[in-house]
Design an enzyme around this catalytic site. Structure first.
Site, PDB file in Angstrom:
ATOM      1  N   SER A 216     -87.960 -49.138  75.269  1.00 20.95           N
ATOM      2  CA  SER A 216     -88.981 -48.172  74.844  1.00 20.95           C
ATOM      3  C   SER A 216     -89.962 -48.879  73.920  1.00 20.95           C
ATOM      4  O   SER A 216     -89.575 -49.577  72.991  1.00 20.95           O
ATOM      5  CB  SER A 216     -88.366 -46.919  74.229  1.00 20.95           C
ATOM      6  N   GLY A 218     -92.589 -47.336  72.271  1.00 18.46           N
ATOM      7  CA  GLY A 218     -93.302 -46.329  71.481  1.00 18.46           C
ATOM      8  C   GLY A 218     -94.461 -45.746  72.270  1.00 18.46           C
ATOM      9  O   GLY A 218     -94.291 -45.342  73.428  1.00 18.46           O
ATOM     10  N   GLY A 221     -95.159 -46.660  76.037  1.00 19.77           N
ATOM     11  CA  GLY A 221     -94.322 -46.266  77.168  1.00 19.77           C
ATOM     12  C   GLY A 221     -93.047 -47.067  77.301  1.00 19.77           C
ATOM     13  O   GLY A 221     -92.364 -47.342  76.315  1.00 19.77           O
ATOM     14  N   GLY A 247     -87.164 -41.214  71.711  1.00 20.16           N
ATOM     15  CA  GLY A 247     -86.298 -42.147  72.448  1.00 20.16           C
ATOM     16  C   GLY A 247     -85.135 -41.412  73.098  1.00 20.16           C
ATOM     17  O   GLY A 247     -84.704 -41.754  74.206  1.00 20.16           O
ATOM     18  N   ASP A 248     -84.618 -40.388  72.420  1.00 24.77           N
ATOM     19  CA  ASP A 248     -83.494 -39.619  72.979  1.00 24.77           C
ATOM     20  C   ASP A 248     -83.952 -38.840  74.211  1.00 24.77           C
ATOM     21  O   ASP A 248     -83.206 -38.707  75.186  1.00 24.77           O
ATOM     22  CB  ASP A 248     -82.940 -38.651  71.927  1.00 24.77           C
TER      23      ASP A 248
HETATM   24  O1  LIG Z   1     -78.249 -43.295  62.720  1.00 25.39           O
HETATM   25  P1  LIG Z   1     -78.383 -43.260  64.220  1.00 25.39           P
HETATM   26  O2  LIG Z   1     -77.136 -42.786  64.883  1.00 25.39           O
HETATM   27  O3  LIG Z   1     -78.903 -44.542  64.787  1.00 25.39           O
HETATM   28  O4  LIG Z   1     -79.540 -42.221  64.538  1.00 25.39           O
HETATM   29  C1  LIG Z   1     -79.426 -40.880  64.152  1.00 25.39           C
HETATM   30  C2  LIG Z   1     -80.766 -40.209  64.291  1.00 25.39           C
HETATM   31  O5  LIG Z   1     -81.706 -40.717  63.371  1.00 25.39           O
HETATM   32  O6  LIG Z   1     -81.296 -40.396  65.576  1.00 25.39           O
HETATM   33  C3  LIG Z   1     -81.994 -39.223  65.999  1.00 25.39           C
HETATM   34  C4  LIG Z   1     -83.348 -39.601  66.442  1.00 25.39           C
HETATM   35  O7  LIG Z   1     -83.246 -40.498  67.504  1.00 25.39           O
HETATM   36  C5  LIG Z   1     -81.902 -38.250  64.853  1.00 25.39           C
HETATM   37  O8  LIG Z   1     -81.829 -36.920  65.283  1.00 25.39           O
HETATM   38  C6  LIG Z   1     -80.622 -38.695  64.258  1.00 25.39           C
HETATM   39  O9  LIG Z   1     -80.188 -38.172  63.119  1.00 25.39           O
END
Ligand SMILES: O=P(O)(O)OC[C@@]1(O)O[C@H](CO)[C@@H](O)[C@@H]1O
Length: 316
Positions: A216, A218, A221, A247-248
């Site tokens: 990814s 940003g 793309g 990203g999720d």
């Molecule tokens: O600390 P990690 O596990 O890397 O990321 C956690 C986090 O920052 O990722 C999400 C955004 O991608 C947030 O909702 C979440 O709390």
């Protein structure tokens, strides 16, 4: 059903602020608290687009109580593994003045051997009904760095492809287990390969075992390095909004199309469209469904011809 596993979930707290001024008292204009952690966000997006999903996560004391209640209320299908430690909190500071997003992610509480085993047993039990396994986010403190690798191998034995989104040692060990897709961002990729060029770094990760690497980039793309070729996908236009969780949403798009056995251009188009729609969603895990529908037709995907560097538009 797409199964997401979040070993280190969090209560996500989002503060909306004006200017983020250090050495001052900040008074947010809005505060939102909801169940978070990367895999939880992935499941939220999948649920929003009508895809069957289950979010699997360990939940403990403290903020874990609020997380449980919110996730139950949200209607996102889930399964909790009860743990003794306190669930962490992650904080997003969203400045409406300059659109900066600042994250404060607590480390979380360690899981005992028994708690890890319960989580692994739940994955094992749910895999027969899963079309894809998504492993997302950081690992709790003192975890074995091969924790994701073990889950990926379990999925492979069950004939289920995996998507991995993590960083550091957990990413490197996970890659060695042969996931179908890994989705690092450019800095995670640089950090674990030591290479600045995203394409060279993605190829290095493929050489370590991942079937495909989707980077990814940003607002620029995604770059996909696969066994069938290399593709670039770009959103139709730049967007202002909350980039937390974008990203999720891309991972949700990848899992969705992997489950449908789609072509790589279609996977990329879906991932970029959902990721853009997430920037317009107010909180991590939200997507603007109307924008997603329009952007799905507007994302530009081009295949990169590695022989002469030529990039051609494709419409598959
Ligand atoms: O600390 P990690 O596990 O890397 O990321 C956690 C986090 O920052 O990722 C999400 C955004 O991608 C947030 O909702 C979440 O709390």
């Amino acid at each position: 059903m797409i199964l997401t596993v979040t070993p280190n979930p969090a209560l996500d707290v989002t503060y909306t602020l004006g200017q983020l001024v250090p050495n001052s008292v900040l008074r947010p204009s809005a505060v939102h608290r909801r169940a978070g952690g990367k895999g939880v966000n992935v499941a939220r997006v999948l649920h929003a687009v009508g895809q069957d999903t289950v979010a699997l996560l360990p939940v403990g004391t403290g903020d874990g109580e609020l997380l449980r209640a919110e996730l139950v209320d949200s209607g996102v299908p889930h399964e909790f593994v009860g743990t003794g430690g306190a669930t962490r909190r992650t904080t997003t500071l969203l400045s409406t003045v300059d659109d900066t997003v600042t994250l404060l992610n607590e480390p979380g509480s360690r899981l005992s051997e028994m708690e890890w085993q319960e989580l692994a047993d739940a994955v094992h039990r749910l895999l027969p009904s899963a079309s894809v396994l998504v492993c997302s986010g950081s690992l709790p403190p003192e975890s074995r760095t091969d924790a994701y690798a073990q889950l990926i191998r379990m999925a492979t034995r069950a004939g289920v492809p995996s998507v991995l989104d993590t960083s550091g040692a957990a990413l490197l060990e996970g890659v060695a287990a042969g996931p179908a897709v890994v989705k690092p961002n450019a800095s995670e990729l640089r950090e674990c390969t030591g290479l600045d060029d995203p394409l060279a770094a993605a190829r290095a990760l493929r050489a370590r075992g991942a079937d495909a690497v989707l980077v990814s980039l940003g607002p620029d793309g995604l770059l996909a390095c696969t066994g069938e070729g290399v593709w670039r996908a770009r959103p139709s236009r730049p967007l202002r909004g909350n980039t937390t969780g974008a990203g999720d949403a891309a991972v949700a798009g990848i899992a969705l199309e992997l489950a449908a056995r789609s072509s790589w251009p279609r996977v990329l188009r879906q991932a970029v469209a959902l990721s853009s729609a997430a920037v317009l969603g107010p909180l991590a895990g939200d997507v603007d469904l109307e924008y997603h529908r329009r952007e799905l037709r507007a994302v530009a995907v081009e295949e990169v011809d590695l022989e002469d560097g030529h990039a051609a538009g494709v419409n598959r």
